[in-house]
Scaffold this motif. Structure first.
Motif, mmCIF file in Angstrom:
data_model
loop_
_atom_site.group_PDB
_atom_site.id
_atom_site.type_symbol
_atom_site.label_atom_id
_atom_site.label_comp_id
_atom_site.label_asym_id
_atom_site.label_seq_id
_atom_site.Cartn_x
_atom_site.Cartn_y
_atom_site.Cartn_z
ATOM 1 N N PHE A 1 -4.124 8.184 3.386
ATOM 2 C CA PHE A 1 -5.241 7.368 2.920
ATOM 3 C C PHE A 1 -4.872 5.925 3.219
ATOM 4 C CE2 PHE A 1 -8.125 5.302 -0.086
ATOM 5 C CZ PHE A 1 -9.255 6.100 0.001
ATOM 6 N N PRO A 2 -5.832 5.100 3.663
ATOM 7 C CA PRO A 2 -5.473 3.720 4.030
ATOM 8 C C PRO A 2 -4.895 2.953 2.850
ATOM 9 C CG PRO A 2 -7.866 4.047 4.022
ATOM 10 C CD PRO A 2 -7.263 5.389 3.907
ATOM 11 N N HIS A 3 -3.702 2.391 3.059
ATOM 12 C CA HIS A 3 -3.019 1.695 1.977
ATOM 13 C C HIS A 3 -3.618 0.336 1.661
ATOM 14 C CE1 HIS A 3 1.012 4.122 1.976
ATOM 15 N NE2 HIS A 3 -0.054 4.866 1.762
ATOM 16 N N ASP A 4 -4.504 -0.166 2.518
ATOM 17 C CA ASP A 4 -5.174 -1.428 2.211
ATOM 18 C C ASP A 4 -6.571 -1.211 1.638
ATOM 19 O OD1 ASP A 4 -6.488 -0.516 4.449
ATOM 20 O OD2 ASP A 4 -6.243 -2.369 5.618
ATOM 21 N N HIS A 5 -6.903 0.033 1.298
ATOM 22 C CA HIS A 5 -8.228 0.348 0.760
ATOM 23 C C HIS A 5 -8.278 -0.023 -0.724
ATOM 24 C CE1 HIS A 5 -11.862 2.605 -0.227
ATOM 25 N NE2 HIS A 5 -12.071 2.775 1.064
ATOM 26 N N PRO A 6 -9.392 -0.582 -1.198
ATOM 27 C CA PRO A 6 -9.474 -0.982 -2.615
ATOM 28 C C PRO A 6 -9.346 0.176 -3.597
ATOM 29 C CG PRO A 6 -11.617 -1.195 -1.529
ATOM 30 C CD PRO A 6 -10.606 -0.963 -0.446
#
Length: 534
Positions: free
Chosen positions: A246-251
């Motif tokens: 899962f994208p680690h910069d996603h809110p």
């Protein structure tokens, strides 16, 4: 009439398996003689390194790797790496030579008396064909078994006198037909199962997703992001994740769960429904007792691994393809606009007596690496600092070992670069970890593989110091490793090497190393010791 060797090579060609990772012994030479020009042989100087390279190659390329080991001793040397490959769910066909059939009964030198028992439980299937003519068909079956979810390594024991034996025209055709088979694994969940779970998520007071390695491996990344965004569901990474799913910069991303029973349950407090996708429930270590879930919480596991569903200590399970399941669940929720990612302030690296803290060192490494870097990590005590610095947000960009055994990183990085030659590969290694597979440096140099090895050197097994604290085992010997000179060792293997003198110097060295394709570069980085926490 054709030989077993010719038929076996055509089976491998039909499956696109023309790269062989190996360390040859006398029992393998009959297979390797007159090695065809359309095949590539990648030599490793020790069998665990051979399997580690194949592991990284398969994971980076999305293909099934082929390994050639030396009968019982070579298989024994490779067992730790095979256990890692099994935990990593790596599709891999391992062939091991065997003594000639005429001397198996007397157990002559180099005969493996239990060839199908020795590799257990590290492989999904182990087999020694009863006749030479069965070797090509056994290879074709081995590929299918390795590629059947959950993926994993298989082993064939092949007597050395089989390869010059003849196969009939019909046996040859049968093996090629078997090799040409394509089996699609797309187990979709029942619509009523999806509808019921979607209703549970919608009516939960506070649902949460926990995503694991199989999300990335199965190509379910986009479907899981869509589900999280449409449902407005926060997402945790499963403990001890070997991939980023899962994208680690996603809110909506909350971090990686701690790998212990009590602390993990505390991290999930406030949630009444936990939906786990593509991960075991859960990968625990060390043992810290407590409830498996917060009080009043329920769990549902979505997995394509029936064994994982069976052994989970808590919750319901749906055995189906994680991507199809997540996509079907997302369709039950309306579109919504995702909030922008929060601003992440830059961190200014600092030095302490010329030695960088791990977080500062990793921030400098990330600053110098290209955006499409494929990261391989084997610095266990610094995993949280790595993820904080890298914030990986693209699928297929991170490899770690799910098996817990050291020796994966350096070898897997070489294989990953061979499997994904269009991407820069940066391996972040502890100075303790690198020596479990240090022979991989020779392969990288000999084959001019442009891997960037970054060694974080603190002259100790820091992760064991952490475990010693948790397990009240202070005073245990063997946790410090002074006197290592990784620059001299790398030079001895033919690898260009440098020591970083500052954060800025480290960024510059990484930028230069990842921009060239002339061969491997090793960067030694003296760091302080920071122990993890649960």
């Amino acid at each position: 009439m054709r030989t077993v060797r010719e038929s076996a090579l055509d089976v491998l060609r039909a499956r696109g398996m023309t790269t062989v990772f190996g360390n040859p012994g006398s029992t393998e030479l009959p297979f390797l003689k007159h090695f065809p020009g359309d095949f590539r042989y990648v030599l490793g100087l020790q069998e665990a390194v051979v399997v580690g390279m194949a592991d990284g190659y398969a994971l980076a390329s999305g293909t099934t790797a082929l390994v050639n080991l030396h009968t019982g001793p070579g298989t024994g040397n490779a067992m730790g790496a095979l256990l890692n490959a099994r935990a990593n769910r790596t599709p891999m066909v391992v062939t091991a030579g065997q003594q000639v059939r005429a001397m198996l009964t007397m157990e002559a030198l180099l005969a493996n008396p239990q060839p199908t028992l020795l590799p257990q439980p590290a492989v999904k299937w182990a087999y020694e064909p009863p006749r030479p003519a069965d070797v090509p068909a056994a290879l074709a079956r081995a590929v299918q078994v390795a590629e059947t979810p959950p993926h994993g390594p298989v082993l064939l024991s092949l007597p050395m006198d089989d390869f010059d034996a003849a196969v009939t025209e019909e046996e040859d055709r049968t093996a090629l037909r078997t090799a040409a088979r394509r089996v699609e694994h797309a187990n979709a969940p029942r619509p009523e199962t999806v509808r019921a779970l979607a209703d549970r998520i919608a009516t939960a007071r506070s649902a949460v997703l926990v995503v694991g390695d199989d999300v990335d491996a199965a190509g379910a990344w986009d479907a899981v992001v869509r589900l999280a965004e449409r449902g407005g569901i926060p997402v945790w990474g499963a403990p001890v994740s070997a991939r980023v799913s899962f994208p680690h910069d996603h809110p909506l991303y909350r971090g990686e769960l701690p790998p212990a029973i009590g602390p993990l349950a505390r991290a999930l407090e406030g949630h009444d429904l936990v939906v786990v996708i593509g991960a075991p429930v859960f990968r625990y270590y060390p043992y810290v007792p407590g409830p498996y879930l917060p009080d009043g919480a329920e769990l549902v596991l979505l997995t394509r691994d029936a064994d994982e569903a069976a052994k989970a200590p808590v919750g319901d399970a749906v055995v189906a393809d994680p991507g199809l399941t997540a996509q079907a669940l997302a369709d039950h929720f309306p579109d919504r606009t995702s909030a922008p990612a929060p601003h992440r302030p830059s961190r200014t690296p600092w030095t302490e007596d010329g030695v960088l803290p791990p977080g500062a060192a990793l921030a400098a490494v990330v600053e110098g690496a290209p955006g499409n870097t494929l990261w391989v990590n084997e610095s266990p005590s610094n995993v949280p600092q790595f993820h904080q610095a890298a914030r990986i947000s693209n699928p297929g960009s991170y490899l770690f070992s799910a098996g817990g055994g050291l020796g994966f990183g350096a070898a897997a990085a070489v294989g990953a670069q061979l499997g994904a030659p269009d991407r820069p590969v940066v391996a972040v290694l502890g100075d303790g970890s690198v020596h479990y597979a240090v022979q991989a440096l020779w392969t990288a140099a000999a084959y001019r593989v442009p891997v960037t090895f970054v060694v974080l050197s603190n002259a100790r097994y820091a992760i064991l110091e952490w475990f010693a604290q948790l397990e009240h085992a202070q005073g245990a010997p063997g946790l410090e490793i002074p006197g290592l000179d990784i620059l001299a060792i790398a030079a001895g293997y033919g690898v260009r090497s440098r020591r970083a003198e500052s954060a800025g110097d480290l960024t510059k060295l990484v930028r230069e190393a990842t921009a060239q394709d002339e061969g491997p570069v090793l960067i030694d980085v003296p760091v302080t010791t920071e122990l993890p926490s649960l």
